[in-house]
Design an enzyme around this catalytic site. Structure first.
Site, PDB file in Angstrom:
ATOM      1  CG  HIS A 266      -1.749  -1.014   1.165  1.00  0.00           C
ATOM      2  ND1 HIS A 266      -2.809  -1.400   0.118  1.00  0.00           N
ATOM      3  CD2 HIS A 266      -2.108  -2.162   1.967  1.00  0.00           C
ATOM      4  CE1 HIS A 266      -3.558  -2.335   0.494  1.00  0.00           C
ATOM      5  NE2 HIS A 266      -2.980  -2.884   1.541  1.00  0.00           N
ATOM      6  CG  ASP A 317      -5.486  -5.930  -0.155  1.00  0.00           C
ATOM      7  OD1 ASP A 317      -5.618  -6.799   0.556  1.00  0.00           O
ATOM      8  OD2 ASP A 317      -5.479  -4.553   0.245  1.00  0.00           O
TER       9      ASP A 317
END
Length: 442
Positions: A266, A317
């Protein structure tokens, strides 16, 4: 020796190449020969555009069961997390294995040939270990094998529920007590032809500094890829500065985690100093743009990361979307939205993030159509309603026009996994997804 003839292939750079023969021996490319105008005798034919296999650098397979089920109310990442914990409380090795098999098969149909599974659901209900302490990890390994994809099992250390707070409720299933307990369990994992064992620090919220340093030292001694969630949410980033006097990445740097084998996942709220530290260490950053948008994380500093020499990669994800092309072009979309300019990242940069960048972060010698590399490749249509009329000589067609729905063929280590858009190993992927998710309903 097996040969494929690709009508067009991307060998790097801004343009594609016509008539490329890919020769495969013992799971690797023995030769890659461009400029062959017609298929040689006995060669398999790949229409459209052939690319290196895509890498899904960051996955939580069980999150696939939340798709389309968490949008009824307003909220945030933190409220979404409660729904995720509820799902985690209901999984066991059998139900997890079935869900992961279907999820990994969905990835294969989308052109992913390798996945980095960020794995923290280790223990049984109430935090009681299974007889096989790696029962959940072994279920994921078997699922990847069944689905025909490579797996880097990024086994995550997760020791506390928040900064200096104990594990509670379903979180107890994530913990190993301490770093030594995590090391004892992870030391029992073994690589397989389609599996690499890796390591992960879940986050600075979940792993205190001394423990994170221990995980990093263990991973480096074993030559494992090391990943960590870093500054995904603004609250986490600011809490870390308030409680520890440093950003999450600065803490990880102090603990020796940063290096070429490290990938920050991220990095949405990285500071300018963080970006410099990560680039200076030769590390990577895995962006998950569709998940970051779905959870309201924010827009990451992808332009700054690229300019600092950080190795970019992408992941699906939470699997709100499973489409490597969408993830890659969303990197550039984020750059355009923050810089108000176009062309910050080139098509070659974006395809590189989706292929070689991810494979490097996962520890696989793949992601390129070149002699000696693992023979992982995919073909996408150039005549669909999305790609029709695009310039087939430009790499931009693949990243700015194609989608997962355009993938026709997938080969992993010379083995056909998807042919003509049909999974060769899992007969009914949508049916398995539906059944495995339905079985988890409360």
């Amino acid at each position: 020796m097996t040969a494929w003839w690709a009508r067009r292939a991307w060998l790097g750079g801004a343009r594609t190449t016509e008539g490329v023969v890919l020769e495969v021996k013992d799971g690797r490319f023995a030769a890659v020969t461009p400029g062959i105008p017609a298929p040689p005798a006995g060669a398999n034919v790949l229409e459209g555009l052939t690319l290196p296999g895509l890498a899904n650098t960051h996955s939580h397979a069980f999150h696939r069961a939340l798709r389309g089920r968490t949008h009824e109310h307003s909220g945030s990442f933190w409220s979404w997390r409660e729904a995720m914990y509820g799902l985690a409380s209901r999984l066991d090795p059998d139900t997890y294995g079935r869900l992961a098999r279907a999820t990994f098969a969905e990835m294969a149909l989308a052109g992913f040939t390798a996945v980095g599974e960020f794995h923290y659901l280790h223990q049984g209900r109430g935090g009681i270990p299974y007889g096989d302490p790696n029962a959940m990890g072994h279920a994921l390994m078997a699922a990847a094998g069944d689905a025909g994809v490579r797996l880097t099992l990024l086994d995550a250390c997760y020791l506390q529920g928040d900064f200096d707070a104990p594990l509670v409720g379903p979180q107890r299933r994530f913990g190993d007590g301490d770093t030594e307990g995590w090391i004892r369990r992870v030391s029992r994992l073994e690589d397989a032809p389609h599996v690499r064992a890796g390591a992960a620090i879940h986050s600075v919220r979940a792993v205190p500094p001394a423990a994170a340093a221990g995980v990093a030292a263990f991973a480096r001694a074993r030559g494992m890829p090391l990943h960590a969630h870093v500054s995904e949410q603004r609250r986490e980033h600011e809490q870390c500065r308030d409680r520890r006097g440093a950003t999450p990445l600065e803490l990880l740097a102090e603990g020796g985690a940063l290096g070429p084998d490290f990938t920050a996942v991220h990095g949405t709220h990285l500071s300018a100093r963080d970006v410099g530290l990560l680039g200076g260490a030769g590390g990577g950053c895995c962006a998950c743009p569709t998940t970051e948008a779905d959870l309201g994380d924010g827009l990451g500093p992808f332009e700054a990361l690229h300019r600092a020499g950080v190795r970019l990669s992408v992941g699906s994800d939470s699997h709100a979307v499973v489409d490597g092309f969408e993830e890659a072009r969303s990197l550039e979309a984020a750059c355009r939205l923050t810089s108000e300019t176009r062309g910050v990242l080139s098509p070659a940069d974006l395809l590189g993030a989706a292929t070689a960048g991810g494979m490097a972060s996962l520890g696989w010698d793949s992601g390129r159509l070149a002699p000696g590399a693992l023979a992982d490749f995919v073909a996408v249509r150039l005549d669909s309603r999305r790609t029709a009329g695009c310039d087939p000589s430009l790499a931009a067609t693949a990243v700015f026009a194609a989608s997962a729905a355009d993938v026709t063929d997938v080969v992993v280590g010379g083995r056909v996994v998807v042919a003509a858009g049909v999974h060769a190993l899992v007969e009914d992927v949508p049916g398995e997804l539906a059944a495995s998710i339905s079985a988890l309903d409360p």
